[in-house]
Each structure stands twice: as C-alpha cells, then as structure tokens.
Design a protein around this motif. Structure first.
Motif, PDB file in Angstrom:
ATOM      1  N   ILE A   1     -12.007 -15.497 -23.480  1.00  0.00           N
ATOM      2  CA  ILE A   1     -11.104 -15.666 -22.340  1.00  0.00           C
ATOM      3  C   ILE A   1     -11.820 -16.344 -21.175  1.00  0.00           C
ATOM      4  CG2 ILE A   1      -9.829 -14.388 -20.573  1.00  0.00           C
ATOM      5  CD1 ILE A   1      -8.993 -12.446 -22.759  1.00  0.00           C
TER       6      ILE A   1
ATOM      7  N   LEU B   1     -11.771 -23.498 -18.080  1.00  0.00           N
ATOM      8  CA  LEU B   1     -11.168 -24.799 -18.381  1.00  0.00           C
ATOM      9  C   LEU B   1      -9.785 -24.944 -17.748  1.00  0.00           C
ATOM     10  CD1 LEU B   1     -12.200 -25.234 -22.114  1.00  0.00           C
ATOM     11  CD2 LEU B   1     -12.954 -26.619 -20.192  1.00  0.00           C
ATOM     12  N   THR B   2      -9.001 -23.883 -17.761  1.00  0.00           N
ATOM     13  CA  THR B   2      -7.666 -23.932 -17.170  1.00  0.00           C
ATOM     14  C   THR B   2      -7.728 -24.087 -15.656  1.00  0.00           C
ATOM     15  OG1 THR B   2      -6.809 -22.546 -18.945  1.00  0.00           O
ATOM     16  CG2 THR B   2      -5.481 -22.681 -16.957  1.00  0.00           C
TER      17      THR B   2
ATOM     18  N   HIS C   1     -11.829 -20.177 -21.688  1.00  0.00           N
ATOM     19  CA  HIS C   1     -10.485 -20.738 -21.535  1.00  0.00           C
ATOM     20  C   HIS C   1     -10.031 -20.690 -20.080  1.00  0.00           C
ATOM     21  CE1 HIS C   1     -10.356 -20.406 -25.881  1.00  0.00           C
ATOM     22  NE2 HIS C   1      -9.266 -21.141 -25.875  1.00  0.00           N
TER      23      HIS C   1
ATOM     24  N   GLU D   1     -18.238 -24.386 -24.713  1.00  0.00           N
ATOM     25  CA  GLU D   1     -17.392 -23.335 -25.277  1.00  0.00           C
ATOM     26  C   GLU D   1     -17.449 -23.324 -26.809  1.00  0.00           C
ATOM     27  OE1 GLU D   1     -12.906 -21.518 -24.909  1.00  0.00           O
ATOM     28  OE2 GLU D   1     -13.451 -23.264 -23.725  1.00  0.00           O
TER      29      GLU D   1
ATOM     30  N   GLN E   1     -15.053 -31.238 -17.813  1.00  0.00           N
ATOM     31  CA  GLN E   1     -14.223 -30.534 -18.792  1.00  0.00           C
ATOM     32  C   GLN E   1     -14.727 -30.764 -20.213  1.00  0.00           C
ATOM     33  OE1 GLN E   1     -10.644 -29.287 -18.900  1.00  0.00           O
ATOM     34  NE2 GLN E   1     -10.712 -28.655 -16.769  1.00  0.00           N
TER      35      GLN E   1
ATOM     36  N   LEU F   1     -16.132 -27.960 -22.681  1.00  0.00           N
ATOM     37  CA  LEU F   1     -15.545 -27.784 -24.008  1.00  0.00           C
ATOM     38  C   LEU F   1     -16.637 -27.733 -25.077  1.00  0.00           C
ATOM     39  CD1 LEU F   1     -12.800 -27.533 -25.378  1.00  0.00           C
ATOM     40  CD2 LEU F   1     -12.820 -29.993 -25.678  1.00  0.00           C
TER      41      LEU F   1
END
Length: 83
Positions: free
Chosen positions: A25, A31-32, A28, A60, A53, A57
């Motif tokens: 979480i 990134l959001t 994510h 992540e 970003q 990614l």
C-alpha cells in the motif's frame, strides 16, 4: 507457557500479512499522490514528475521481489516451527 506459544503461532501469520500489505500500500499510495499533481504543473516539472514516477515504479517492483522472497522464507520458517 503452552498458551503463550499457541497464541504466538496464531499471531505470526497475521503480522506477516499486515507487513506485506503495508509495504504494498505504501508504494501505491506514493505513486498515486505524486500522480495527482500532474495536471496542475508546468511541462518542465511534469517531465521531472514522470521521471520520478518511473523510478518509483522500478523501486516498487524491486520491493515486491524482495517482499516475495521474505514471505517465502518466513513462511517456511513458521511452518517448520509449527511442525
């Protein structure tokens, strides 16, 4: 002593699940939060944001690989202790 060990064996899979969920979480969410700023910034900052970003990614994906390895190792260790 038996009660404490039984409770410990019941709680350990739950703590592992919470840890994995929190790590997934967090990536994510980051990134959001960064992605929501895209429409309001200039083109130069947008390029920097897109680069950031992409790097996040990749990070992540690396964290997901490490977490799957940790999950497999801990699951094996926990199942050996129970048996």
């Amino acid at each position: 002593m038996v009660i404490i060990e039984t409770i410990r064996n019941l709680i350990r899979p739950g703590t592992l699940a919470v840890r994995l969920t929190a790590n997934i979480i967090a990536g994510h969410l980051l990134l959001t939060l960064l992605g929501n700023n895209g429409p309001a910034i200039s083109h130069t900052l947008l390029t920097i944001l897109i680069t950031a970003q992409i790097l996040l990614l990749i990070l992540e994906a690396a964290v997901a690989i490490i977490q799957s390895y940790v999950f497999a190792i801990l699951r094996t260790l926990y199942s050996r202790e129970v048996n």
